[in-house]
Design a protein around this motif. Structure first.
Motif, short mmCIF file in Angstrom:
data_model
loop_
_atom_site.label_atom_id
_atom_site.label_comp_id
_atom_site.label_asym_id
_atom_site.label_seq_id
_atom_site.Cartn_x
_atom_site.Cartn_y
_atom_site.Cartn_z
N ARG A 149 50.59 38.29 -37.21
CA ARG A 149 50.01 37.82 -35.94
C ARG A 149 49.63 36.37 -36.10
NH1 ARG A 149 45.25 41.72 -34.27
NH2 ARG A 149 44.75 41.44 -36.47
N ARG A 150 50.15 35.54 -35.25
CA ARG A 150 49.85 34.11 -35.34
C ARG A 150 48.68 33.74 -34.44
NH1 ARG A 150 54.53 30.44 -36.54
NH2 ARG A 150 56.11 31.70 -37.59
N PRO A 151 47.87 32.79 -34.89
CA PRO A 151 46.79 32.31 -34.01
C PRO A 151 47.38 31.44 -32.90
CG PRO A 151 46.88 30.98 -35.98
CD PRO A 151 47.89 32.08 -36.18
N GLU A 152 46.77 31.50 -31.77
CA GLU A 152 47.10 30.58 -30.68
C GLU A 152 45.80 29.91 -30.28
OE1 GLU A 152 49.05 32.74 -27.59
OE2 GLU A 152 50.68 33.45 -28.89
N VAL A 153 45.49 28.85 -30.97
CA VAL A 153 44.20 28.20 -30.81
C VAL A 153 44.22 27.28 -29.59
CG1 VAL A 153 42.44 26.77 -31.92
CG2 VAL A 153 43.88 28.28 -33.31
N ARG A 154 43.32 27.51 -28.68
CA ARG A 154 43.15 26.67 -27.50
C ARG A 154 41.74 26.10 -27.53
NH1 ARG A 154 45.92 31.27 -25.56
NH2 ARG A 154 48.05 30.80 -24.82
N LEU A 155 41.64 24.87 -27.98
CA LEU A 155 40.32 24.28 -28.15
C LEU A 155 39.73 23.83 -26.83
CD1 LEU A 155 40.98 22.10 -31.33
CD2 LEU A 155 39.83 24.31 -31.22
N PRO A 156 38.45 23.98 -26.66
CA PRO A 156 37.78 23.46 -25.47
C PRO A 156 37.64 21.94 -25.58
CG PRO A 156 36.16 24.32 -27.00
CD PRO A 156 37.51 24.63 -27.60
N PRO A 157 37.16 21.27 -24.55
CA PRO A 157 36.87 19.83 -24.70
C PRO A 157 35.92 19.61 -25.88
CG PRO A 157 36.75 20.47 -22.40
CD PRO A 157 36.90 21.75 -23.18
N LEU A 158 36.28 18.66 -26.73
CA LEU A 158 35.53 18.46 -27.96
C LEU A 158 34.69 17.19 -27.91
CD1 LEU A 158 38.33 19.36 -30.55
CD2 LEU A 158 36.59 20.87 -29.55
N ILE A 213 36.55 28.86 -37.82
CA ILE A 213 36.91 29.83 -36.78
C ILE A 213 37.47 29.08 -35.59
CG2 ILE A 213 36.07 31.72 -35.33
CD1 ILE A 213 33.60 31.82 -37.30
N ASP A 214 38.68 29.46 -35.15
CA ASP A 214 39.32 28.77 -34.03
C ASP A 214 39.33 27.26 -34.28
OD1 ASP A 214 39.64 31.20 -32.77
OD2 ASP A 214 37.86 31.01 -31.54
N ALA A 215 40.01 26.86 -35.34
CA ALA A 215 40.01 25.45 -35.75
C ALA A 215 41.43 24.98 -36.03
CB ALA A 215 39.14 25.24 -36.99
N VAL A 216 41.65 23.66 -35.84
CA VAL A 216 42.93 23.04 -36.12
C VAL A 216 42.71 21.88 -37.08
CG1 VAL A 216 44.95 21.88 -35.18
CG2 VAL A 216 43.84 23.70 -33.86
N LEU A 217 43.40 21.90 -38.22
CA LEU A 217 43.31 20.83 -39.20
C LEU A 217 44.67 20.14 -39.25
CD1 LEU A 217 41.19 23.13 -40.03
CD2 LEU A 217 41.23 22.08 -42.29
N THR A 218 44.72 18.90 -38.80
CA THR A 218 45.99 18.17 -38.70
C THR A 218 45.96 16.93 -39.59
OG1 THR A 218 46.23 18.91 -36.41
CG2 THR A 218 47.62 17.09 -37.13
N GLY A 219 46.95 16.82 -40.46
CA GLY A 219 47.06 15.62 -41.29
C GLY A 219 45.91 15.41 -42.24
N SER A 228 36.08 31.25 -45.50
CA SER A 228 36.67 32.16 -44.54
C SER A 228 37.39 31.35 -43.47
CB SER A 228 35.58 33.04 -43.90
OG SER A 228 36.10 33.85 -42.87
N LEU A 229 38.68 31.62 -43.28
CA LEU A 229 39.48 30.95 -42.26
C LEU A 229 40.03 32.02 -41.32
CD1 LEU A 229 39.53 29.00 -44.82
CD2 LEU A 229 41.62 28.06 -43.83
N ARG A 230 39.65 31.97 -40.06
CA ARG A 230 40.13 32.94 -39.08
C ARG A 230 40.58 32.21 -37.83
NH1 ARG A 230 35.75 36.05 -37.92
NH2 ARG A 230 35.51 35.37 -35.77
N ASP A 231 41.81 32.49 -37.40
CA ASP A 231 42.42 31.81 -36.26
C ASP A 231 42.40 30.29 -36.50
OD1 ASP A 231 43.04 34.10 -34.60
OD2 ASP A 231 40.88 34.32 -34.32
N VAL A 232 43.15 29.90 -37.52
CA VAL A 232 43.18 28.50 -37.96
C VAL A 232 44.63 28.03 -38.09
CG1 VAL A 232 42.65 26.94 -39.88
CG2 VAL A 232 40.95 28.62 -39.14
N GLU A 233 44.86 26.79 -37.68
CA GLU A 233 46.16 26.14 -37.88
C GLU A 233 45.96 24.93 -38.79
OE1 GLU A 233 47.93 25.16 -34.14
OE2 GLU A 233 47.83 27.21 -33.37
N VAL A 234 46.78 24.86 -39.84
CA VAL A 234 46.76 23.72 -40.76
C VAL A 234 48.13 23.05 -40.65
CG1 VAL A 234 46.44 22.94 -43.13
CG2 VAL A 234 45.16 24.94 -42.29
N VAL A 263 50.03 27.76 -41.81
CA VAL A 263 50.11 26.50 -42.54
C VAL A 263 51.51 25.95 -42.26
CG1 VAL A 263 50.03 25.38 -44.80
CG2 VAL A 263 48.54 27.34 -44.32
N ARG A 264 51.58 24.87 -41.47
CA ARG A 264 52.86 24.36 -40.99
C ARG A 264 53.08 22.93 -41.46
NH1 ARG A 264 51.76 24.44 -36.02
NH2 ARG A 264 52.30 26.63 -35.73
#
Length: 227
Positions: A17-26, A81-87, A99-105, A125-126
């Motif tokens: 099951r892949r996460p589909e992270v939709r972040l709110p305004p940050l 939780i519900d996080a995106v780490l890019t670059g 603990s990493l849950r619903d995370v995209e790296v 991890v992409r």
């Protein structure tokens, strides 16, 4: 907020099951470093230098880390939780027992990352390259490694459930004492197992990979192959 779904892969393997992270305004982070047990909710760290930062036990929820330096960052037992780490980039990042849950790296450049004893659930991890990834005694459930290079990753004594390796390179991987359930290795671009070939029960490999691993399998059961 992340949503996820599961689909059936071929050959009876249940896909992760892949996460589909939709972040709110940050809100842009304008602080100085991190705090142990800090609470970061709805924050964007944009190019932040977190070298030697001390965020042990911190919680990152609905957060984005873009182009951050994580050299020697202390993030043991942190929660993402519900996080995106890019670059993100760095050497010696400590995420032991995190603990990493619903995370995209995405497109990470890391070396010597300590994730031993960590729990990863619905993580992708992409791209990027991670050297000497330490996942000993970690628990991975619904995790996908996609289009990345993992050099000498250590999965020793880890528990892998519904883990996929797709179009990625595994160099000198260590699966010693690992446990596997529905682990899909068929789409690995380069599969190089240094230790633990006997722990592949519960994994699925391709016919070509079987031929490539045949000498290792034979050696494991004490069979000599001679012309």
């Amino acid at each position: 907020m992340a949503t996820s779904g599961r689909k059936k892969s071929t050959m009876g393997v249940t896909a992760a099951r892949r996460p589909e992270v939709r972040l709110p305004p940050l809100v842009p982070w304008d602080g100085d470093g991190l705090e142990p047990d800090g609470d970061y909710d709805g924050v964007r760290f944009d190019g932040t230098d977190l070298t030697d930062a001390s965020g042990r036990g911190a919680r990152f929820m609905d957060c984005a880390l873009d182009g951050c330096a994580l050299d020697r960052a202390e993030l043991a037992r942190a929660r993402f939780i519900d996080a995106v780490l890019t670059g993100v980039r760095g050497v010696g990042t400590d995420l032991a027992e995190a603990s990493l849950r619903d995370v995209e790296v995405v497109d990470a450049r890391l070396g010597g990352v300590q994730l031993h004893g960590a729990v990863l659930e619905r993580v992708v991890v992409r791209g990027g390259k991670i050297d000497y990834l330490n996942l000993r005694k970690a628990r991975l459930k619904d995790v996908v490694f996609e289009g990345c290079v993992l050099s000498e990753p250590d999965f020793g004594d880890a528990h892998l459930v519904r883990v996929e390796f797709r179009d990625c390179v595994l160099k000198r991987a260590d699966f010693s004492s690992a446990r596997m359930e529905s682990v899909d290795l068929r789409a690995v671009a380069e599969l190089d197992i240094a230790r633990g070939v006997d722990r592949l029960a519960g994994a699925v490999i391709s016919p070509v990979q079987l031929m490539e691993l045949a000498p290792a399998f034979a050696a494991q059961i004490g069979v000599r192959v001679e012309a």
